[in-house]
Design an enzyme around this catalytic site. Structure first.
Site, PDB file in Angstrom:
ATOM      1  N   GLY A   1      50.849  79.334 113.963  1.00  9.10           N
ATOM      2  CA  GLY A   1      50.265  78.210 115.376  1.00  9.10           C
ATOM      3  C   GLY A   1      48.850  78.386 116.841  1.00  9.10           C
ATOM      4  O   GLY A   1      48.665  79.511 116.721  1.00  9.10           O
ATOM      5  N   CYS A   2      49.104  78.111 117.641  1.00  8.54           N
ATOM      6  CA  CYS A   2      49.172  78.685 119.185  1.00  8.54           C
ATOM      7  C   CYS A   2      49.086  79.751 119.633  1.00  8.54           C
ATOM      8  O   CYS A   2      50.020  79.780 119.671  1.00  8.54           O
ATOM      9  CB  CYS A   2      48.675  77.662 119.889  1.00  8.54           C
ATOM     10  SG  CYS A   2      47.972  77.837 121.377  1.00  8.54           S
TER      11      CYS A   2
END
Length: 169
Positions: A10-11
């Protein structure tokens, strides 16, 4: 000997923040395995094929198992191209290395996870074809901007166990 592994979850801000709590691990955020060289953040967001990732550096090769165990605590291995509110191919999960032993370990651990949860695991595992450091403002972003909070969706006892594993060894 310094070893490295690249993890996408993800981020990259949250993944870096999580692993930076362990003093034995050094990290840098960047873009892995895309379609062209030296992408910008904007190009990655528009679909360059890269994934936001964190390259982790560590001295002791035995730490690979602890690093992977901790990584599996902070990701949803069944979520394709999505982690939390982050959606898109650039937010896919992945484990990348040019060390075949690390990749084999990752595959074995993922197979074990899949058998235990009885759901398909969609974490990419493969060679690290490219890794380009992200822009300076992305490096240690959550450390520089402590107002933002990252929530890891896992039982606190699991988080503590992973933390102890990394700190002990």
């Amino acid at each position: 000997m310094l070893k490295s592994i690249v993890l996408a979850g993800g981020c990259f801000w949250g993944v870096q923040k999580f692993f930076d709590q362990f003093p034995e691990i050094r990290s840098v955020v960047g873009y892995a395995n895309g379609n062209y060289e030296h992408p910008t953040y904007e190009q990655v967001c528009r679909g360059s094929g890269h994934t936001e990732a964190v390259e982790l550096f560590y001295e002791d090769p035995i730490k690979a198992v602890q690093i992977l165990a901790a990584y599996f605590v902070i990701i949803d291995p069944t979520s394709l191209n999505k982690q939390g509110n982050d959606v898109g191919i650039n937010y896919r999960t992945g484990i990348y290395s040019n060390d075949e032993q690390i990749l084999e370990l990752a595959r074995l651990m993922l197979s074990d996870i899949e058998a235990k949860i009885k759901k398909q695991v969609v974490v990419e595992t493969g060679s690290l074809d490219h890794f380009y450091e992200a822009e300076d403002y992305h490096q240690n972003y959550l450390q520089k901007n402590p107002v933002l909070r990252v929530k890891f969706k896992c039982p606190i006892r699991v988080m503590i166990t992973c933390t102890k594993m990394l700190l002990v060894i």
